[in-house]
Design a protein around this motif. Structure first.
Motif, PDB file in Angstrom:
ATOM      1  N   SER A   2     -38.263   8.180  -6.155  1.00  0.00           N
ATOM      2  CA  SER A   2     -38.793   8.052  -7.518  1.00  0.00           C
ATOM      3  C   SER A   2     -37.957   8.840  -8.515  1.00  0.00           C
ATOM      4  N   ILE A   3     -37.556  10.049  -8.140  1.00  0.00           N
ATOM      5  CA  ILE A   3     -36.738  10.856  -9.047  1.00  0.00           C
ATOM      6  C   ILE A   3     -35.386  10.188  -9.277  1.00  0.00           C
ATOM      7  N   SER A   4     -34.795   9.653  -8.222  1.00  0.00           N
ATOM      8  CA  SER A   4     -33.492   8.989  -8.361  1.00  0.00           C
ATOM      9  C   SER A   4     -33.596   7.717  -9.193  1.00  0.00           C
ATOM     10  N   SER A   5     -34.724   6.987  -9.078  1.00  0.00           N
ATOM     11  CA  SER A   5     -34.926   5.791  -9.908  1.00  0.00           C
ATOM     12  C   SER A   5     -34.951   6.150 -11.377  1.00  0.00           C
ATOM     13  N   LEU A  10     -33.223  14.900   4.473  1.00  0.00           N
ATOM     14  CA  LEU A  10     -32.322  13.771   4.709  1.00  0.00           C
ATOM     15  C   LEU A  10     -32.936  12.476   4.179  1.00  0.00           C
ATOM     16  N   GLY A  11     -34.215  12.271   4.456  1.00  0.00           N
ATOM     17  CA  GLY A  11     -34.889  11.064   3.979  1.00  0.00           C
ATOM     18  C   GLY A  11     -34.889  10.976   2.460  1.00  0.00           C
ATOM     19  N   ALA A  12     -35.096  12.121   1.782  1.00  0.00           N
ATOM     20  CA  ALA A  12     -35.121  12.130   0.321  1.00  0.00           C
ATOM     21  C   ALA A  12     -33.773  11.713  -0.254  1.00  0.00           C
ATOM     22  N   THR A  13     -32.683  12.193   0.341  1.00  0.00           N
ATOM     23  CA  THR A  13     -31.363  11.832  -0.192  1.00  0.00           C
ATOM     24  C   THR A  13     -31.005  10.380   0.130  1.00  0.00           C
ATOM     25  N   LEU A  14     -31.333   9.925   1.339  1.00  0.00           N
ATOM     26  CA  LEU A  14     -31.026   8.540   1.704  1.00  0.00           C
ATOM     27  C   LEU A  14     -31.804   7.553   0.841  1.00  0.00           C
ATOM     28  N   PHE A  15     -33.109   7.769   0.708  1.00  0.00           N
ATOM     29  CA  PHE A  15     -33.905   6.839  -0.079  1.00  0.00           C
ATOM     30  C   PHE A  15     -33.628   6.993  -1.569  1.00  0.00           C
ATOM     31  N   GLY A  16     -33.184   8.189  -1.969  1.00  0.00           N
ATOM     32  CA  GLY A  16     -32.774   8.369  -3.355  1.00  0.00           C
ATOM     33  C   GLY A  16     -31.618   7.449  -3.711  1.00  0.00           C
ATOM     34  N   GLY A  17     -30.619   7.392  -2.824  1.00  0.00           N
ATOM     35  CA  GLY A  17     -29.494   6.491  -3.050  1.00  0.00           C
ATOM     36  C   GLY A  17     -29.905   5.029  -3.034  1.00  0.00           C
ATOM     37  N   PHE A  18     -30.776   4.679  -2.097  1.00  0.00           N
ATOM     38  CA  PHE A  18     -31.276   3.307  -1.969  1.00  0.00           C
ATOM     39  C   PHE A  18     -32.005   2.874  -3.242  1.00  0.00           C
ATOM     40  N   SER A  19     -32.906   3.715  -3.733  1.00  0.00           N
ATOM     41  CA  SER A  19     -33.693   3.382  -4.927  1.00  0.00           C
ATOM     42  C   SER A  19     -32.822   3.364  -6.172  1.00  0.00           C
ATOM     43  N   LEU A  20     -31.863   4.277  -6.235  1.00  0.00           N
ATOM     44  CA  LEU A  20     -30.927   4.301  -7.358  1.00  0.00           C
ATOM     45  C   LEU A  20     -30.234   2.951  -7.502  1.00  0.00           C
ATOM     46  N   PHE A  21     -29.725   2.421  -6.406  1.00  0.00           N
ATOM     47  CA  PHE A  21     -29.003   1.158  -6.467  1.00  0.00           C
ATOM     48  C   PHE A  21     -29.907   0.009  -6.877  1.00  0.00           C
ATOM     49  N   TRP A  22     -31.056  -0.137  -6.215  1.00  0.00           N
ATOM     50  CA  TRP A  22     -31.889  -1.313  -6.468  1.00  0.00           C
ATOM     51  C   TRP A  22     -32.557  -1.273  -7.841  1.00  0.00           C
ATOM     52  N   THR A  23     -32.753  -0.067  -8.398  1.00  0.00           N
ATOM     53  CA  THR A  23     -33.317   0.023  -9.746  1.00  0.00           C
ATOM     54  C   THR A  23     -32.312  -0.403 -10.799  1.00  0.00           C
ATOM     55  N   THR A  24     -31.045  -0.060 -10.603  1.00  0.00           N
ATOM     56  CA  THR A  24     -30.028  -0.360 -11.618  1.00  0.00           C
ATOM     57  C   THR A  24     -29.339  -1.709 -11.409  1.00  0.00           C
ATOM     58  N   LEU A  25     -29.490  -2.305 -10.218  1.00  0.00           N
ATOM     59  CA  LEU A  25     -28.794  -3.562  -9.931  1.00  0.00           C
ATOM     60  C   LEU A  25     -29.138  -4.653 -10.938  1.00  0.00           C
ATOM     61  N   ALA A  56     -34.443  -0.053 -21.323  1.00  0.00           N
ATOM     62  CA  ALA A  56     -34.064   0.077 -19.915  1.00  0.00           C
ATOM     63  C   ALA A  56     -34.626   1.359 -19.313  1.00  0.00           C
ATOM     64  N   GLN A  57     -34.672   2.445 -20.110  1.00  0.00           N
ATOM     65  CA  GLN A  57     -35.235   3.694 -19.604  1.00  0.00           C
ATOM     66  C   GLN A  57     -36.706   3.529 -19.257  1.00  0.00           C
ATOM     67  N   GLN A  58     -37.452   2.786 -20.085  1.00  0.00           N
ATOM     68  CA  GLN A  58     -38.861   2.536 -19.786  1.00  0.00           C
ATOM     69  C   GLN A  58     -39.016   1.702 -18.519  1.00  0.00           C
ATOM     70  N   GLY A  59     -38.059   0.788 -18.292  1.00  0.00           N
ATOM     71  CA  GLY A  59     -38.073   0.029 -17.051  1.00  0.00           C
ATOM     72  C   GLY A  59     -37.865   0.921 -15.846  1.00  0.00           C
ATOM     73  N   GLY A  60     -36.959   1.880 -15.972  1.00  0.00           N
ATOM     74  CA  GLY A  60     -36.743   2.825 -14.876  1.00  0.00           C
ATOM     75  C   GLY A  60     -37.972   3.668 -14.600  1.00  0.00           C
ATOM     76  N   ILE A  61     -38.690   4.050 -15.650  1.00  0.00           N
ATOM     77  CA  ILE A  61     -39.922   4.825 -15.476  1.00  0.00           C
ATOM     78  C   ILE A  61     -40.981   3.990 -14.767  1.00  0.00           C
ATOM     79  N   LEU A  62     -41.044   2.702 -15.080  1.00  0.00           N
ATOM     80  CA  LEU A  62     -41.996   1.817 -14.398  1.00  0.00           C
ATOM     81  C   LEU A  62     -41.723   1.790 -12.899  1.00  0.00           C
ATOM     82  N   SER A  63     -40.457   1.657 -12.526  1.00  0.00           N
ATOM     83  CA  SER A  63     -40.089   1.674 -11.115  1.00  0.00           C
ATOM     84  C   SER A  63     -40.448   3.009 -10.483  1.00  0.00           C
ATOM     85  N   MET A  64     -40.263   4.089 -11.236  1.00  0.00           N
ATOM     86  CA  MET A  64     -40.594   5.418 -10.735  1.00  0.00           C
ATOM     87  C   MET A  64     -42.094   5.565 -10.494  1.00  0.00           C
TER      88      MET A  64
END
Length: 406
Positions: free
Chosen positions: A354-357, A223-238, A49-57
């Motif tokens: 990418s960092i949040s993913s 602001l954009g970095a934190t908003l998109f960080g949350g967005f990417s965090l969710f969709w990567t782990t969903l 799963a960690q390698q999958g997260g790196i791919l998304s990143m």
């Protein structure tokens, strides 16, 4: 040395706006096809799963790199030709993903796809340039809605196609779509020249000056970095979350959740219209509040389908509204530097994503869904601290100006 401006304005008709929105949506989708397919890709190559997260990143880091090196060219080159070249090149790299034989190959090809999928970030400043000042927020909102719907439907399309025909088929289709789009743009998009001619070196020297001199640019980037960080965090782990109890869903269902997010993206287009009438910096606070509510909803009600759906609508509404408001603010700063302003903002935006993913995949492994939701709340709290700090600075500056004028 800056040379004389060159203007080449074409009427911004509804057809042109539609074409800009269509190309933006279909091109940015390249970054998100892998998210519903991560579990499938990981199983193909016997990865973790960690390698999958790196791919998304990798796709998002690649996008940030492409933004840094290519988007400033929009302030010095004819935009249509630049966009056409990028579309053809990204088609070749999508074929590279479709033929990948291991995770290292996937990571490298995904990074390259990210680098060359930045055409939407050349099209959005172009729309701002062609739009009348009193309609700029509306036009940006329309083009951004196309881009955001593309992001969300990418997951639906890839989940369905990947589930029925395999994940490689999705990338063959994506490569074909890039070729079709390049032909469409060649026929319909007018030639557009920069508002001033500068050298590549001057562009990058000026970027540092823009960051130093424009507090609005610094605020919106954070602001954009934190908003998109949350967005990417969710969709990567969903995709990992819904594989387990109580859902046991596969990639097709994971992709269908993207359709739910379209509701939020369509509603967010009105943020551009509001930005033409109300202070966008105040509206940004409401966007942050909406994203915070989404993560609380995931945390408390995420194991119930209705709660998960409601959280997705709130997440997409808040993230996309905040993004449109941020871009409306920066495009009103310096017309001759819109591509550079957008580059700074979008690099920060996708670095946050990418960092949040990457962190999200490790948080999922260690603390599962509770950890993901807690990390999402931390990201939004960081955004609130940035927003509050700049509001206090603005109030202090306004008070100082009032005192000096009396």
């Amino acid at each position: 040395m800056l040379l004389q401006p060159q203007h080449s304005h074409s009427p911004l008709t509804k057809r042109v706006v539609f074409v800009l929105a269509l190309v933006s949506g279909v091109t940015v989708a390249n970054l998100y096809y892998n998210q519903p397919l991560l579990a499938q890709i990981v199983h193909t190559f016997h990865a973790t799963a960690q390698q999958g997260g790196i791919l998304s990143m990798c796709t998002q880091i690649g996008y940030a790199i492409g933004l840094f090196f290519f988007v400033p060219l929009g302030d010095m080159k004819e935009r249509r030709r630049l966009i056409l070249i990028l579309l053809i090149v990204v088609a070749l790299f999508l074929v590279g993903i479709a033929t990948a034989q291991n995770m290292a190959w996937m990571d490298a090809a995904s990074l390259a796809v990210g680098v060359t999928s930045i055409a939407p970030q050349l099209l959005i400043p172009l729309a701002a340039q062609l739009a009348a000042p009193h309609e700029r927020g509306k036009v940006i909102g329309s083009v951004m809605s196309g881009l955001l719907i593309g992001i969300l439907l990418a997951r639906t399309a890839s989940g369905w196609i990947g589930g029925d025909f395999g994940w490689r088929t999705m990338y063959w289709i994506a490569a074909l779509m890039m070729v079709i789009l390049s032909v469409l743009l060649r026929l319909l998009l007018p030639q557009t020249f920069p508002e001033q001619t500068v050298t590549y070196r001057e562009l990058f020297v000026s970027v540092g000056r823009l960051i130093r001199e424009q507090p609005t640019l610094r605020e919106t980037s954070l602001l954009g970095a934190t908003l998109f960080g949350g967005f990417s965090l969710f969709w990567t782990t969903l995709t990992f979350f819904i594989e387990q109890a109580p859902y046991h869903y596969g990639s097709q269902i994971a992709g269908l959740f993207g359709l739910v997010g379209v509701v939020g993206a369509v509603a967010a287009r009105f943020a551009g219209r509001l930005a033409d009438r109300m202070p966008a910096q105040i509206l940004s606070g409401f966007a942050l509040t909406t994203v915070l509510l989404s993560f609380l909803c995931f945390w408390i009600f995420g194991y119930h389908l209705v709660g998960l759906i409601l959280g997705i609508v709130l997440l997409d509404l808040g993230t996309q509204a905040g993004h449109i408001l941020n871009q409306s603010r920066i495009f009103n700063l310096l017309p001759e530097a819109r591509n550079r302003l957008n580059m700074v903002y979008m690099v920060a935006y996708f670095l946050g994503g990418s960092i949040s993913s990457a962190i999200g995949s490790f948080v999922w492994t260690a603390w599962r869904w509770n950890g993901v939701c807690a990390f999402g709340c931390v990201l939004v709290a960081t955004g609130f601290s940035v927003w509050g700090t700049y509001r206090v600075k603005s109030l202090n500056a306004a008070s100082a100006n009032d005192e000096s004028s009396t």
